[in-house]
Design an enzyme around this catalytic site. Structure first.
Site, PDB file in Angstrom:
ATOM      1  N   GLY A 194       0.831  -1.212   0.000  1.00  0.00           N
ATOM      2  CA  GLY A 194       0.000   0.000   0.000  1.00  0.00           C
ATOM      3  C   GLY A 194       0.857   1.250   0.000  1.00  0.00           C
ATOM      4  O   GLY A 194       1.897   1.283   0.653  1.00  0.00           O
ATOM      5  N   ARG A 246       0.965  -4.917  -6.002  1.00  0.00           N
ATOM      6  CA  ARG A 246       1.066  -6.197  -5.308  1.00  0.00           C
ATOM      7  C   ARG A 246       1.407  -7.218  -6.388  1.00  0.00           C
ATOM      8  O   ARG A 246       0.980  -7.090  -7.534  1.00  0.00           O
ATOM      9  CB  ARG A 246      -0.240  -6.525  -4.596  1.00  0.00           C
ATOM     10  CG  ARG A 246      -0.688  -5.318  -3.755  1.00  0.00           C
ATOM     11  CD  ARG A 246      -1.524  -5.675  -2.568  1.00  0.00           C
ATOM     12  NE  ARG A 246      -2.164  -4.482  -2.029  1.00  0.00           N
ATOM     13  CZ  ARG A 246      -1.809  -3.872  -0.896  1.00  0.00           C
ATOM     14  NH1 ARG A 246      -0.836  -4.344  -0.151  1.00  0.00           N
ATOM     15  NH2 ARG A 246      -2.447  -2.800  -0.484  1.00  0.00           N
ATOM     16  N   ASP A 250       5.151  -5.227   5.988  1.00  0.00           N
ATOM     17  CA  ASP A 250       5.727  -6.537   6.321  1.00  0.00           C
ATOM     18  C   ASP A 250       5.677  -7.518   5.145  1.00  0.00           C
ATOM     19  O   ASP A 250       6.567  -8.359   5.012  1.00  0.00           O
ATOM     20  CB  ASP A 250       5.097  -7.123   7.588  1.00  0.00           C
ATOM     21  CG  ASP A 250       3.713  -7.670   7.351  1.00  0.00           C
ATOM     22  OD1 ASP A 250       2.903  -6.936   6.763  1.00  0.00           O
ATOM     23  OD2 ASP A 250       3.451  -8.821   7.734  1.00  0.00           O
ATOM     24  N   THR A 266       4.289   2.353   5.713  1.00  0.00           N
ATOM     25  CA  THR A 266       2.906   1.870   5.791  1.00  0.00           C
ATOM     26  C   THR A 266       2.154   2.736   6.791  1.00  0.00           C
ATOM     27  O   THR A 266       2.723   3.097   7.828  1.00  0.00           O
ATOM     28  CB  THR A 266       2.842   0.367   6.209  1.00  0.00           C
ATOM     29  OG1 THR A 266       1.498   0.041   6.549  1.00  0.00           O
ATOM     30  CG2 THR A 266       3.722   0.049   7.400  1.00  0.00           C
ATOM     31  N   ASP A 297      -0.164   1.936   8.708  1.00  0.00           N
ATOM     32  CA  ASP A 297      -0.706   1.194   9.858  1.00  0.00           C
ATOM     33  C   ASP A 297       0.150   1.227  11.122  1.00  0.00           C
ATOM     34  O   ASP A 297      -0.330   0.892  12.200  1.00  0.00           O
ATOM     35  CB  ASP A 297      -0.941  -0.270   9.475  1.00  0.00           C
ATOM     36  CG  ASP A 297      -2.057  -0.410   8.454  1.00  0.00           C
ATOM     37  OD1 ASP A 297      -2.944   0.453   8.447  1.00  0.00           O
ATOM     38  OD2 ASP A 297      -2.023  -1.364   7.663  1.00  0.00           O
ATOM     39  N   ASP A 299       2.242  -0.861  12.135  1.00  0.00           N
ATOM     40  CA  ASP A 299       2.187  -2.168  12.789  1.00  0.00           C
ATOM     41  C   ASP A 299       3.472  -2.987  12.631  1.00  0.00           C
ATOM     42  O   ASP A 299       3.425  -4.210  12.592  1.00  0.00           O
ATOM     43  CB  ASP A 299       0.984  -2.963  12.238  1.00  0.00           C
ATOM     44  CG  ASP A 299       1.062  -3.126  10.723  1.00  0.00           C
ATOM     45  OD1 ASP A 299       1.902  -2.461  10.088  1.00  0.00           O
ATOM     46  OD2 ASP A 299       0.280  -3.922  10.181  1.00  0.00           O
ATOM     47  N   ARG A 353      -6.821  -3.176   9.710  1.00  0.00           N
ATOM     48  CA  ARG A 353      -7.482  -4.484   9.666  1.00  0.00           C
ATOM     49  C   ARG A 353      -7.026  -5.366  10.822  1.00  0.00           C
ATOM     50  O   ARG A 353      -7.784  -6.119  11.387  1.00  0.00           O
ATOM     51  CB  ARG A 353      -7.175  -5.194   8.343  1.00  0.00           C
ATOM     52  CG  ARG A 353      -8.323  -5.085   7.378  1.00  0.00           C
ATOM     53  CD  ARG A 353      -7.954  -5.603   6.034  1.00  0.00           C
ATOM     54  NE  ARG A 353      -6.837  -4.842   5.507  1.00  0.00           N
ATOM     55  CZ  ARG A 353      -6.237  -5.086   4.360  1.00  0.00           C
ATOM     56  NH1 ARG A 353      -6.621  -6.075   3.617  1.00  0.00           N
ATOM     57  NH2 ARG A 353      -5.242  -4.341   3.944  1.00  0.00           N
TER      58      ARG A 353
END
Ligand code: ATP
Length: 321
Positions: A11, A72, A103, A126, A128, A130, A172
């Protein structure tokens, strides 16, 4: 090492361009040639390469998205796909690679290193946040501020109509955006995937705040919590009879001009990644921990888990009284 490649994958995240710029200019300062790989691993397999000099990244630091494009790529999950990509790198004389992504992209980079001996350095890009091994990822701060601006606007409507708003933010699997933006936006309740609360509990909280005389409320829901904002809104409004609405912020959170924090983080990490490659380091991610550059084995970035700050979560509950 004479020539390295740089790519963005997964992303897109605001600040990726600032990272590319830092990679290109740091490399040039060290007399390393830089090849931009377009569309992530897909472009690597196709040999979609462009030579990049310092002027090619002029006027990009303030732009969202990624000038190298991202994609992707299913073929990269298979050893054959990665072998094709490694052959293209070898053909082009690319000995090292900076991979800017999340990741998934780091998995690809790690296998490229393990299977084909390419020197790889990950840069966390990213929204996120995360990834283990860095306090912040590139794009996270911008996404937070974008979501916050939307929440502030929605609050005006919530207050004027004495309505309950469920605002779904990205995440998510991770609640970093939801927790931080929930605190910054003064949310009544913050629902994150890491701590699945029973919907009955959420309904009870909403009932209690209505009893306390709160006419309007903002509840922030991470998309990975119990099917997301719309589902939670429907369940709560059915059980309480309150006037509720859901707002899904979606992809607006990904775009836009990066904040100062993201541009600075991206510049530091792009710079550090090139210097590390030059020192012979490989299979690592460059991150920032307690304001210092910190390298973490790529494999640890997905095998170890970064948790949301529990103290902040408890604080958020107190401040919503
Ligand atoms: P974000 O989470 O921000 O979207 P990401 O890097 O995690 O970023 P993914 O879509 O998971 O995004 O991965 C990007 C690409 O990395 C995939 O399309 C694929 O080409 C490669 N990749 C992901 N997982 C693996 C894996 N297990 N093995 C090899 N390659 C992988």
């Amino acid at each position: 090492m004479k020539r390295i490649g740089v790519l963005t994958s997964g992303g897109d995240a605001p600040g990726m361009n600032a990272a590319i710029r830092a990679v290109v200019r740091t490399s040039t300062a060290h007399e390393l040639e830089v090849i931009g790989v377009k569309r992530g691993f897909a472009g690597m397999i196709d040999g979609d390469f462009i030579k990049m000099g310092p002027r090619d990244v002029a006027n990009t630091i303030q732009r969202g998205g990624t000038v190298l494009l991202t994609a992707r790529c299913k073929a990269f999950f298979e050893p054959e796909g990665r072998a094709q990509a490694a052959a293209k790198l070898e053909e082009a004389g690319i000995e090292g690679l900076v991979v800017i992504g999340g990741d998934g992209s780091f998995h690809g980079a790690h296998y490229l290193c393990q299977e084909h001996g390419i020197k790889v350095m990950g840069v966390p890009g990213t929204i996120d946040n995360d990834l283990y091994g860095t306090d912040f990822t590139i794009g996270y701060d911008t996404a937070l501020n974008t979501a916050l601006a939307a929440i502030d606007r929605i609050r005006d409507t919530a207050a004027s109509h004495e309505r309950l708003f469920f605002i779904e933010v990205m995440g998510r699997h991770a609640g970093f955006i939801a927790l931080s933006v929930g605190i910054a936006g003064g949310a009544e309740e913050i629902l994150i995937p890491e701590q699945p609360e029973h919907l009955d509990q959420v309904i009870e909280t909403v009932r209690q705040s209505a009893l306390k005389g709160k006419a309007s409320s903002i509840i922030v829901v991470a998309e990975g919590f119990e099917g997301g904002g719309l589902k939670v809104m429907e369940a709560v409004s059915k059980a309480t009879g309150l006037d509720a609405r859901a707002s899904i912020l979606g992809h607006v959170q990904r775009g836009g001009s990066p904040t100062a924090a993201d541009r600075i983080l991206a510049s530091r990490l792009g710079f550090a990644a090139v210097e590390a490659l030059m020192e012979g380091k490989t299979d690592l991610m460059a991150g920032v921990v307690a304001d210092e550059i910190h390298f973490t084995p790529l494999q640890e970035t997905w095998e170890k888990r970064k948790d949301v700050n529990q103290k902040m979560r408890l604080m958020a509950k107190v401040l919503a009284l």
